[in-house]
Design an enzyme around this catalytic site. Structure first.
Site, PDB file in Angstrom:
ATOM      1  N   HIS A  93     -18.289   0.321  -6.840  1.00  0.00           N
ATOM      2  CA  HIS A  93     -18.112   1.265  -7.967  1.00  0.00           C
ATOM      3  C   HIS A  93     -17.055  -0.237  -8.591  1.00  0.00           C
ATOM      4  O   HIS A  93     -16.032  -0.174  -8.749  1.00  0.00           O
ATOM      5  CB  HIS A  93     -16.748   1.561  -7.257  1.00  0.00           C
ATOM      6  CG  HIS A  93     -17.617   2.709  -6.933  1.00  0.00           C
ATOM      7  ND1 HIS A  93     -17.645   4.154  -7.514  1.00  0.00           N
ATOM      8  CD2 HIS A  93     -17.726   3.949  -5.315  1.00  0.00           C
ATOM      9  CE1 HIS A  93     -18.284   5.071  -7.000  1.00  0.00           C
ATOM     10  NE2 HIS A  93     -17.986   4.931  -5.893  1.00  0.00           N
ATOM     11  N   ASN A 166     -16.232  11.815  -7.473  1.00  0.00           N
ATOM     12  CA  ASN A 166     -17.794  11.000  -8.672  1.00  0.00           C
ATOM     13  C   ASN A 166     -17.567  12.407  -9.651  1.00  0.00           C
ATOM     14  O   ASN A 166     -16.779  13.723  -9.795  1.00  0.00           O
ATOM     15  CB  ASN A 166     -18.761  11.243  -7.776  1.00  0.00           C
ATOM     16  CG  ASN A 166     -18.586  10.268  -6.446  1.00  0.00           C
ATOM     17  OD1 ASN A 166     -18.022   9.141  -6.817  1.00  0.00           O
ATOM     18  ND2 ASN A 166     -19.267   9.995  -6.044  1.00  0.00           N
ATOM     19  N   HIS A 358      -7.415   5.332  -2.259  1.00  0.00           N
ATOM     20  CA  HIS A 358      -7.410   5.666  -0.657  1.00  0.00           C
ATOM     21  C   HIS A 358      -7.759   7.122  -0.477  1.00  0.00           C
ATOM     22  O   HIS A 358      -7.134   7.674  -0.394  1.00  0.00           O
ATOM     23  CB  HIS A 358      -6.809   5.559   0.183  1.00  0.00           C
ATOM     24  CG  HIS A 358      -7.085   5.339   1.777  1.00  0.00           C
ATOM     25  ND1 HIS A 358      -8.307   5.272   3.107  1.00  0.00           N
ATOM     26  CD2 HIS A 358      -5.999   4.902   2.704  1.00  0.00           C
ATOM     27  CE1 HIS A 358      -8.036   5.601   3.718  1.00  0.00           C
ATOM     28  NE2 HIS A 358      -6.477   5.654   3.891  1.00  0.00           N
ATOM     29  N   TYR A 381     -12.170   3.370   3.101  1.00  0.00           N
ATOM     30  CA  TYR A 381     -11.642   2.656   1.643  1.00  0.00           C
ATOM     31  C   TYR A 381     -10.524   1.387   1.964  1.00  0.00           C
ATOM     32  O   TYR A 381      -9.672   1.311   1.887  1.00  0.00           O
ATOM     33  CB  TYR A 381     -11.135   4.201   1.455  1.00  0.00           C
ATOM     34  CG  TYR A 381     -12.172   4.619   0.023  1.00  0.00           C
ATOM     35  CD1 TYR A 381     -11.864   4.306  -1.202  1.00  0.00           C
ATOM     36  CD2 TYR A 381     -12.978   5.662   0.779  1.00  0.00           C
ATOM     37  CE1 TYR A 381     -13.012   4.665  -2.105  1.00  0.00           C
ATOM     38  CE2 TYR A 381     -14.727   5.599   0.065  1.00  0.00           C
ATOM     39  CZ  TYR A 381     -14.181   5.784  -1.180  1.00  0.00           C
ATOM     40  OH  TYR A 381     -14.791   5.842  -1.997  1.00  0.00           O
TER      41      TYR A 381
END
Length: 710
Positions: A93, A166, A358, A381
């Site tokens: 990402h 997503n 996160h 994360y």
């Protein structure tokens, strides 16, 4: 030189910055005039220490031709900081775009969650949203075929909630322990660093053909979902199943959905390829310009609410398996709020690059399930920020700061911004009067709902995780014939880039389990024999999974290109612009050369694109004005033919049909609108824009050999 008075407005009207919040989450009021106190101060050039600098063009030397002196502190500070301006980009990402906005709760989620951000009717919560691609580096192109990240940071009064999803409801893997493998397989080859931001290479298909739990996510990537038209027309999903807890302690299992108000819409593969070359920032630019124009992107947040049973399944679907979705026909999506993006970042690095999401950032009323991918993300994360953002205090960076009071007993560490008071950073204590005090659920504390956890220690997965093909088969069967054609072409393209024959053959065997015709068509395109029929049974098709529904959608933020010239009907162009602008649609004039058409007249039109700078991918529809140049300029012909192949609506009036004819486009073809004047053209053109594309033209332009129009 005497400086001009300090400018009172440094930020554009379409820009915003993180709210003025202290490192400990307390809002503060900046100056009522002048610059944001976190921005540059004063008009004089200074060193980082505030020392005014007299000359920043020359190093301090021993004579004009002599050596540079070590005592030149300004040179050393300037170069030192420049050498360290870059931070490690995200492993995945890395390529992203962000925007500020607000989330407004409808209040109907109160029956399933105590989280105020969802449950309190009318509550408006500030948000920051980051969209991204997965595989590519920070400098890659926006329109690569890839999964898109859709991450939302809610700055709620109960703390930060990050919904990190997503644009696809499933993932490649079922267990986080496989995440390094799928990403290593998808990234460029370690010996050549080729290809960038693409899955069309041996290592990716080698992995997914062997690790068949990736089949469902892979076919979503090969569908039109892998090349969205815009972030504004992109659906979002939380991917995992979460547990919501209401005020009475009742629990439900839910999946999160973001539904774009503009509808779900994708690029064609040709458009995606063109944009990679002529505008690699296509999606970034589209988002930024839409917000600047006041066409604020909007989504509704929806929940699929399911019973929280011991089995954690629904209609035979394992809710802990992130490679599975729940068809909306079995469990409808209930809309619980609206997200509006209304401001662009002021500084890309400070906001979009430094924002840290996160999955473990949740608020009371939102809990996790035992989804093994989610559990691993809850570790990963948090861990990744330590290297990328330089230590554990990344939550104190302005874009990450909570909008709720923070008193956490956490101290020191790299880049500590808070100046903590007291002598007892521990609990319990008496030296600081016992503060900070824990909170019960009634006082707003995060209290996990009790639930039984038991089992043998194993490395394994339940038997339900072994089904890798029934849902991909359902997804493919749910698509329209046009979308199925695109899937076939995508697999043929991707596998056509694979060198190892055994990988192609193995992947064809996987496709045969999804659909016999799909496997046979791809095999033909690769010049290989079709595998034996092996298609699995699957659930009935889910109409919610197709993008071609026959519905029409709002058109605000769309762009229409109009071909004109010095002799064009400029009054008609002005009338069409006014009619389109009233519906939020922009009109951009395309002419042979730049400048102004009809300069000095009431219908004066600025040329916004020339035949050299215009390409079809920028426009949602193309109009040819009466009096437009009829000479067959090859660049204009390419523009028109591309737009026709890409199923875009056309419009013309007067002599404009001759320009279309010069490009081989007849006025009798599907989606070619002819009117006697510009005002008459506007209504049918707006209707065509609302349908996204002229799907009736598909068969004419997807055959193996066909002229631009029949």
């Amino acid at each position: 030189m005497t400086p001009e008075p300090e400018q009172q407005l440094r930020r554009r009207a379409d820009q915003a910055a993180p709210r003025s919040v202290s490192p400990t989450g307390v809002a503060y009021q900046g100056p009522q005039a002048g610059r944001d106190p976190r921005a540059q101060a004063g008009e004089r050039l200074t060193s980082p220490q505030g020392v005014r600098i007299s000359d920043t063009d020359h190093s301090l030397k021993a004579g004009p031709r002599g050596p540079v002196l070590l005592e030149d502190f300004h040179l050393r500070e300037k170069i030192m900081h420049f050498d360290h301006e870059r931070i490690p980009e995200r492993v995945v990402h890395a390529r992203g775009a962000g925007a500020h906005g607000v989330f407004t709760a409808y209040g109907n989620a109160a029956s399933v969650t105590r989280a105020q951000v969802l449950a309190q009717e009318g509550l408006q919560t500030p948000v920051f949203v980051r969209f991204s691609t997965v595989l590519g580096s920070r400098g890659s192109a926006d329109t690569s075929r890839d999964t898109r990240g859709f991450a939302v940071k809610f700055y709620s009064g109960e703390g930060v909630w990050d919904l990190v999803g997503n644009n696809m409801p499933v993932f490649f893997i079922q267990d986080a322990i496989k995440f390094p493998d799928i990403i290593h397989a998808g990234k460029p080859s370690p010996d050549t660093e080729i290809p960038q931001a693409q899955s069309a290479h041996d290592s990716f298909w080698d992995f997914v053909s062997l690790h068949t739990e990736a089949t469902h996510h892979t076919i979503w990537n090969m569908s039109d979902r892998g090349i969205p038209r815009s972030y504004r027309t992109m659906e979002g999903f939380g991917v995992h199943t979460f547990r919501l807890v209401n005020a009475d302690g009742g629990t439900s299992l839910v999946k999160f959905h973001w539904k774009p108000v503009l509808g779900v819409h994708s690029l064609t593969w040709e458009e995606a390829q063109i944009a990679m070359g002529v505008d690699p920032d296509f999606h970034r630019r589209d988002l930024s310009e839409a917000i600047a124009a006041g066409a604020f992107p909007e989504w509704e947040l929806g929940l699929q609410v399911m019973p929280d049973t011991d089995e954690e399944t629904f209609e035979g679907i394992d809710l802990l398996d992130p490679t599975k979705l729940v068809p909306e026909e079995l469990c409808p999506v209930q809309k619980v709020g609206r997200l509006t993006l209304n401001a662009n970042p002021t500084n890309y690095f400070a906001e979009t690059e430094q924002v840290a999401f996160h999955t473990g950032h949740v608020v009371p009323g939102i809990e996790f399930t035992n989804d093994p991918l989610l559990q691993g993300r809850n570790f990963s994360y948090l861990d990744t920020q330590l290297t990328r953002l330089g230590g554990p205090n990344f939550a104190q960076i302005p874009i990450n700061r909570p909008h709720a009071p923070v008193n956490d007993n956490v101290r020191d560490g790299f880049h500590q911004h808070a100046v903590h008071e007291g002598v007892a950073p521990y609990t319990p204590n008496t030296l600081d009067g016992g503060a900070p005090f824990p909170s019960s659920a009634e006082e707003g504390g995060y209290v996990n709902i009790p639930r039984r956890v038991e089992g043998e220690v194993v490395r394994g997965a339940p038997a339900s995780f072994d089904d890798h093909f029934t849902q991909p088969a359902m997804f493919y069967a749910s698509l329209s014939p046009v979308e199925q054609t695109h899937v076939k072409e995508a697999y043929t393209f991707e596998l056509g880039k694979v060198r190892e024959q055994s990988i192609k053959e193995r992947m064809l065997a996987v496709l045969a389990k999804i659909d016999t015709d799909l496997a046979a068509t791809v095999a033909t395109g690769l010049g290989l024999p079709a595998p034996a029929q092996d298609a699995v049974d699957h659930l009935p098709p889910s109409p919610a999974l197709t993008q071609i529904t026959g519905e029409t959608y709002p058109v605000d933020g769309r762009i229409v290109g109009i071909v004109a010239g010095p002799d064009a009907d400029l009054a008609g162009v002005a009338a069409l612009r006014a009619a389109l602008l009233a519906e939020g649609v922009q009109l951009k004039v395309i002419a042979p050369v730049g400048g102004v058409l009809g300069g000095g007249s009431d219908a004066e039109q600025v040329v916004e694109r020339t035949y050299v700078t215009a390409r079809s991918v920028e426009f949602d529809a193309v109009v040819v004005a009466d009096g437009a140049p009829t000479g067959a300029d090859v660049k204009a012909v390419v523009l028109l033919q591309e737009a026709y192949r890409q199923l875009k609506a056309f419009g013309t009036w007067g002599s404009g049909d001759a320009v279309l004819a010069g490009a081989g486009i007849g006025t009798g073809g599907p989606g070619v609108l002819v009117a006697s004047n510009a005002a008459e053209l506007a209504p049918p053109l707006l209707a065509a824009l609302g349908a996204h594309r002229v799907w009736d033209r598909s068969d004419l332009v997807t055959a193996s050999a066909v002229p631009p129009v029949q």
